[in-house]
Scaffold this motif. Structure first.
Motif, PDB file in Angstrom:
ATOM      1  N   ALA A   1       0.250  18.467 -29.813  1.00 28.88           N
ATOM      2  CA  ALA A   1       1.630  17.999 -29.952  1.00 28.88           C
ATOM      3  C   ALA A   1       1.725  16.700 -30.740  1.00 28.88           C
ATOM      4  N   ALA A   2       0.660  15.903 -30.777  1.00 27.59           N
ATOM      5  CA  ALA A   2       0.712  14.588 -31.427  1.00 27.59           C
ATOM      6  C   ALA A   2       0.076  14.565 -32.804  1.00 27.59           C
ATOM      7  N   LEU A   3      -0.821  15.495 -33.117  1.00 24.83           N
ATOM      8  CA  LEU A   3      -1.571  15.440 -34.370  1.00 24.83           C
ATOM      9  C   LEU A   3      -1.322  16.686 -35.198  1.00 24.83           C
ATOM     10  N   PRO A   4      -1.520  16.599 -36.518  1.00 22.53           N
ATOM     11  CA  PRO A   4      -1.407  17.797 -37.356  1.00 22.53           C
ATOM     12  C   PRO A   4      -2.467  18.831 -37.001  1.00 22.53           C
ATOM     13  N   GLU A   5      -2.225  20.044 -37.408  1.00 24.34           N
ATOM     14  CA  GLU A   5      -3.102  21.152 -37.022  1.00 24.34           C
ATOM     15  C   GLU A   5      -4.514  20.997 -37.570  1.00 24.34           C
ATOM     16  N   HIS A   6      -4.634  20.376 -38.743  1.00 21.89           N
ATOM     17  CA  HIS A   6      -5.934  20.258 -39.386  1.00 21.89           C
ATOM     18  C   HIS A   6      -6.534  18.861 -39.236  1.00 21.89           C
ATOM     19  N   HIS A   7      -6.028  18.049 -38.322  1.00 23.83           N
ATOM     20  CA  HIS A   7      -6.557  16.698 -38.132  1.00 23.83           C
ATOM     21  C   HIS A   7      -7.978  16.773 -37.560  1.00 23.83           C
ATOM     22  N   PRO A   8      -8.903  15.931 -38.033  1.00 25.31           N
ATOM     23  CA  PRO A   8     -10.296  16.013 -37.553  1.00 25.31           C
ATOM     24  C   PRO A   8     -10.444  15.853 -36.048  1.00 25.31           C
ATOM     25  N   THR A   9      -9.644  14.971 -35.447  1.00 28.59           N
ATOM     26  CA  THR A   9      -9.741  14.794 -33.990  1.00 28.59           C
ATOM     27  C   THR A   9      -9.316  16.052 -33.255  1.00 28.59           C
ATOM     28  N   LEU A  10      -8.263  16.693 -33.711  1.00 32.41           N
ATOM     29  CA  LEU A  10      -7.812  17.933 -33.071  1.00 32.41           C
ATOM     30  C   LEU A  10      -8.824  19.048 -33.290  1.00 32.41           C
ATOM     31  N   LEU A  11      -9.446  19.097 -34.471  1.00 36.33           N
ATOM     32  CA  LEU A  11     -10.490  20.099 -34.707  1.00 36.33           C
ATOM     33  C   LEU A  11     -11.658  19.905 -33.745  1.00 36.33           C
TER      34      LEU A  11
ATOM     35  N   VAL B   1      -9.300  21.355 -45.282  1.00 37.32           N
ATOM     36  CA  VAL B   1     -10.386  20.646 -44.608  1.00 37.32           C
ATOM     37  C   VAL B   1     -11.596  20.663 -45.537  1.00 37.32           C
ATOM     38  N   ASN B   2     -12.498  19.719 -45.330  1.00 41.38           N
ATOM     39  CA  ASN B   2     -13.653  19.645 -46.216  1.00 41.38           C
ATOM     40  C   ASN B   2     -14.649  20.751 -45.892  1.00 41.38           C
ATOM     41  N   ALA B   3     -15.629  20.909 -46.784  1.00 40.88           N
ATOM     42  CA  ALA B   3     -16.578  22.018 -46.664  1.00 40.88           C
ATOM     43  C   ALA B   3     -17.468  21.873 -45.439  1.00 40.88           C
ATOM     44  N   HIS B   4     -17.761  20.636 -45.036  1.00 42.18           N
ATOM     45  CA  HIS B   4     -18.644  20.452 -43.882  1.00 42.18           C
ATOM     46  C   HIS B   4     -17.989  20.970 -42.600  1.00 42.18           C
ATOM     47  N   ARG B   5     -16.714  20.652 -42.409  1.00 40.48           N
ATOM     48  CA  ARG B   5     -16.031  21.124 -41.190  1.00 40.48           C
ATOM     49  C   ARG B   5     -15.876  22.638 -41.202  1.00 40.48           C
ATOM     50  N   LEU B   6     -15.684  23.216 -42.359  1.00 42.38           N
ATOM     51  CA  LEU B   6     -15.648  24.675 -42.441  1.00 42.38           C
ATOM     52  C   LEU B   6     -17.013  25.263 -42.113  1.00 42.38           C
ATOM     53  N   GLY B   7     -18.082  24.629 -42.602  1.00 38.80           N
ATOM     54  CA  GLY B   7     -19.430  25.117 -42.289  1.00 38.80           C
ATOM     55  C   GLY B   7     -19.762  25.026 -40.821  1.00 38.80           C
ATOM     56  N   VAL B   8     -19.280  23.980 -40.144  1.00 37.22           N
ATOM     57  CA  VAL B   8     -19.497  23.863 -38.693  1.00 37.22           C
ATOM     58  C   VAL B   8     -18.836  25.021 -37.962  1.00 37.22           C
TER      59      VAL B   8
ATOM     60  N   ARG C   1     -13.654  32.911 -34.564  1.00 38.69           N
ATOM     61  CA  ARG C   1     -13.210  33.566 -35.801  1.00 38.69           C
ATOM     62  C   ARG C   1     -11.862  33.001 -36.251  1.00 38.69           C
ATOM     63  N   ASP C   2     -10.952  32.787 -35.310  1.00 44.68           N
ATOM     64  CA  ASP C   2      -9.654  32.208 -35.667  1.00 44.68           C
ATOM     65  C   ASP C   2      -9.808  30.797 -36.222  1.00 44.68           C
ATOM     66  N   GLU C   3     -10.743  30.052 -35.670  1.00 40.27           N
ATOM     67  CA  GLU C   3     -10.952  28.686 -36.170  1.00 40.27           C
ATOM     68  C   GLU C   3     -11.466  28.700 -37.612  1.00 40.27           C
ATOM     69  N   VAL C   4     -12.349  29.644 -37.918  1.00 42.17           N
ATOM     70  CA  VAL C   4     -12.835  29.756 -39.298  1.00 42.17           C
ATOM     71  C   VAL C   4     -11.686  30.089 -40.240  1.00 42.17           C
ATOM     72  N   GLU C   5     -10.840  31.023 -39.850  1.00 45.81           N
ATOM     73  CA  GLU C   5      -9.698  31.384 -40.707  1.00 45.81           C
ATOM     74  C   GLU C   5      -8.740  30.211 -40.866  1.00 45.81           C
ATOM     75  N   LEU C   6      -8.515  29.460 -39.789  1.00 45.89           N
ATOM     76  CA  LEU C   6      -7.621  28.309 -39.869  1.00 45.89           C
ATOM     77  C   LEU C   6      -8.166  27.258 -40.826  1.00 45.89           C
ATOM     78  N   ARG C   7      -9.436  26.969 -40.740  1.00 41.17           N
ATOM     79  CA  ARG C   7     -10.007  25.937 -41.608  1.00 41.17           C
ATOM     80  C   ARG C   7     -10.101  26.402 -43.050  1.00 41.17           C
TER      81      ARG C   7
END
Length: 667
Positions: A124-134, A172-179, A161-167
């Motif tokens: 509710a407080a952060l954007p969907e792709h914010h690193p803290t929320l991820l 988001v940067n390539a490292h967070r997608l790779g994680v 699987r949904d998290e991969v599609e979202l990122r």
């Protein structure tokens, strides 16, 4: 009057006519001053807020750098909540670190509820792709994976699987997608491993899950290698997942494992262990997981002894990390033990079940896995303990992976490393495959318990507590200050001491012998170490109870003195042999004595029931290793003995005694 120019009489109408203009000017000036002051206060407040955030950023970084202690994180989070607010990104990040540090020590359901609440507030407080929320969403799914209730395997795979599609959709940067991709591969690996223990699983296709996981993690390794380099830590983390995927695929074909498939998994595990030692200078978490991969691969190939060593070391090292699942190395060890020691494997599996019941929920798939392992090992022989066998050209069947004795050629096979075919030696166990293993006698003749009357023996054993030990367990340690005695009821033990940094074998004790009596009677530190040679059952009796027993039974005290006299006579005889006989004769005399006291008659001779290495025999005789090997080679040429890995078969005891007396020539 000069002094009255600034004062206006209250009743003077002329003077009162000039007041409004002066008051307006004063009011305007006051308003301008208030505005200036308000602007300065706002700027000061803004500057103070930025400094406060920077100060909390530095404090959070320091706490995380020094181990992320939950107490310090809790203090930091409380202060950030009071001064910055609950919905500020820094406060949420501090709470995320606090939950991550506190979750391993809390019940999984409490951690899951805390992560769910934090995920909703952060969403509710952060954007969907914010690193803290991820990071918060990732930890929530990780806790869900740790819960492991029926249906969670499919749910975790879907969320990953949904998290991969979202990122992939969001910037988001390539490292967070790779994680996220690596997490998806681990979720598929878990479903392939534990899918058989989840009754709510929609589909259980381990081969398809492992193939998809192999594809994902392979692509991720290529991306990390090109982006960070082959030697970067994140690349090695992905390679560890690849090694576990390769191991799981090999275990699917456990009935007919392919050595060519096992080689990549072993190579990855060895490389990860070397990297972990190079980077950290110790056996870390990555090396521990790689060691478990090695143990599972070796077990699938039928090489149970090295697999048991690897798994036993992993089980010991896993106790360093309280947040790790100790049940997994214990289950791997139980599977390796099942071929050689089914009873010990059952005990290990029960220990793994206890560990997992303490860590996971009763219906978790990891608990169900341990329960089924215990059920499988409760039957004898275990259903899966059918070792692959290798038939030599001379007709002897040898279990695959067993060590071989030197000096006797057997057959030609291709080694696991993929090198050229070579000649390998035949294991003594192959030629003794039809020989029954010796069983420890109830009580050895001449032992302390054997000398006692049945009534005295029963009374003494009733004073102690019966304990059971596996092979390799130390019952008594040299230099220790304890004073109890051990009554050996079943199995064999070896007595050793350390002289100038080298371990020396002093004696072998048999069922019925008493251990630790010197320290109990003299109240001095232990003079030697006692280690089990196989499964051992003993009774421990305190010094006070043992002394009272000897006081009540003079006959038992007399037998105790006789035992100590016999041991002194045996030690004097060894000293006399060292000065009176050459090395080859001393070796023959010692082997004959060991076969007489610890041997069991079998079809082809006398099989010694104690596993002794050649360095231990050499130290017991008082010769160098090379000298002992030369003497054993001469005895093997005369067909007097046959040796293997920690095995000794005496073919002709009478002739061996003659050799020890100098009446026969060995060369």
């Amino acid at each position: 009057m000069t002094g009255d120019t600034g004062r206006v009489p209250d009743g003077d109408p002329v003077a009162g006519a000039a007041v409004p203009a002066d008051a307006e000017l004063v009011a305007r000036a006051a308003d301008a001053e208030l505005v200036a002051r308000a602007t300065d206060a706002e700027l000061v407040a803004r500057a103070t807020g930025a400094e406060l955030v920077a100060r909390f950023e530095a404090r959070l970084h320091t706490v995380l750098l020094h181990g992320a202690a939950p107490t310090r994180l809790a203090v930091l989070h409380r202060a950030a909540t009071e001064q910055l607010g609950e919905s500020v990104e820094l406060t949420l990040r501090a709470e995320c670190a606090l939950e991550r540090a506190s979750s391993p020590g809390r019940p999984v359901l409490d951690s899951l509820a805390a992560w769910l609440d934090l995920r909703e507030r952060a969403g509710a407080a952060l954007p969907e792709h914010h690193p803290t929320l991820l990071a918060i969403r990732r930890e929530y799914v990780h806790t869900l994976r740790r819960r492991g209730e029926p249906g969670d395997l499919d749910l975790v795979v879907q969320l990953r699987r949904d998290e991969v599609e979202l990122r992939r959709r969001r910037p988001v940067n390539a490292h967070r997608l790779g994680v996220a991709v690596a997490d998806h591969a681990v979720a598929l690996l878990d479903r392939a491993r534990y899918g058989a223990f989840d009754p709510h699983l929609k589909r259980h296709e381990p081969a398809a899950d492992l193939a998809e996981a192999h594809r994902l993690i392979g692509a991720e390794i290529e991306r990390r290698g090109s982006g960070y380099g082959a030697g970067h830590e994140v690349t090695w983390q992905a390679r560890l997942v690849l090694a576990e995927v390769l191991c799981a695929r090999l275990r699917l074909a456990a009935g007919d494992p392919d050595p060519a498939r096992a080689r990549p998994a072993l190579d990855e595990a060895d490389a990860i262990r070397r990297y972990d030692w190079w980077r950290h200078g110790r056996h870390g978490r990555a090396a521990l997981r790689a060691q478990l991969v090695r143990a599972e691969v070796l077990t699938a190939l039928g090489r149970t002894r090295p697999a048991e060593r690897e798994a036993r070391l992993a089980a010991v090292l896993a106790r360093r990390y309280p947040d790790l699942d100790l049940g997994r190395p214990l289950l791997v060890l139980a599977r390796a033990q099942a071929y050689r020691d089914p009873a010990g494997a059952l005990r290990t599996a029960r220990a793994a079940l206890r560990e997992r019941r303490l860590r996971y929920l009763p219906a978790a798939h990891r608990v169900v896995e341990a329960e089924r392992q215990v059920q499988a090992l409760s039957t004898f022989p275990p259903p899966h303990a059918v070792r692959p066998r290798h038939r030599c050209k001379d007709g002897f069947a040898r279990p695959a992976g067993r060590r071989r004795a030197r000096g006797v050629t057997c057959c030609t096979r291709r080694v696991l490393s993929g090198g050229p075919a070579r000649r390998v030696d035949r294991c003594v166990g192959a030629h003794m495959s039809g020989v029954a293993q010796p069983r420890a006698r109830t009580l050895a003749p001449g032992s302390f318990l054997h000398r006692l009357s049945p009534a005295d023996r029963d009374e003494l054993l009733a004073l102690g507590v019966s304990r059971e030990f596996p092979a390799g367990r130390r019952l008594i340690r040299e230099g220790a200050d304890d004073t109890h005695v051990e009554l050996l009821r079943r199995g064999f033990v070896k007595v050793t001491t350390v002289v100038q940094g080298f371990e020396t074998l002093l004696a072998i004790r048999m069922p019925g012998d008493i251990l630790g009596e010197t320290a109990a009677l003299t109240r001095r530190p232990r003079t030697a170490t006692v280690t089990t040679c196989g499964r051992v059952v003993s009774s421990v009796v305190s010094r006070a109870a043992f002394e009272r027993f000897l006081g009540r039974h003079p006959g038992a005290a007399l037998q105790m003195g006789a035992i100590m006299g016999e041991r002194l006579r045996w030690a004097n005889q060894r000293r006399a042999d060292f000065t009176a006989y050459p090395a080859d004769m001393r070796v023959a005399r010692m082997l004959a004595e060991i076969a007489t006291t610890c041997g069991q008659p079998v079809d082809r001779g006398i099989l010694v029931g104690v596993a002794l290495s050649q360095p231990e025999l050499a130290s017991m005789v008082g010769v160098a290793d090379v000298t002992l090997q030369k003497a054993l080679r001469a005895l093997r040429r005369r067909n007097l003995v046959r040796t293997g890995y920690r095995r000794l078969l005496v073919l002709d005891l009478d002739l061996l005694r003659l050799v020890g007396e100098g009446s026969a020539v060995t060369s």
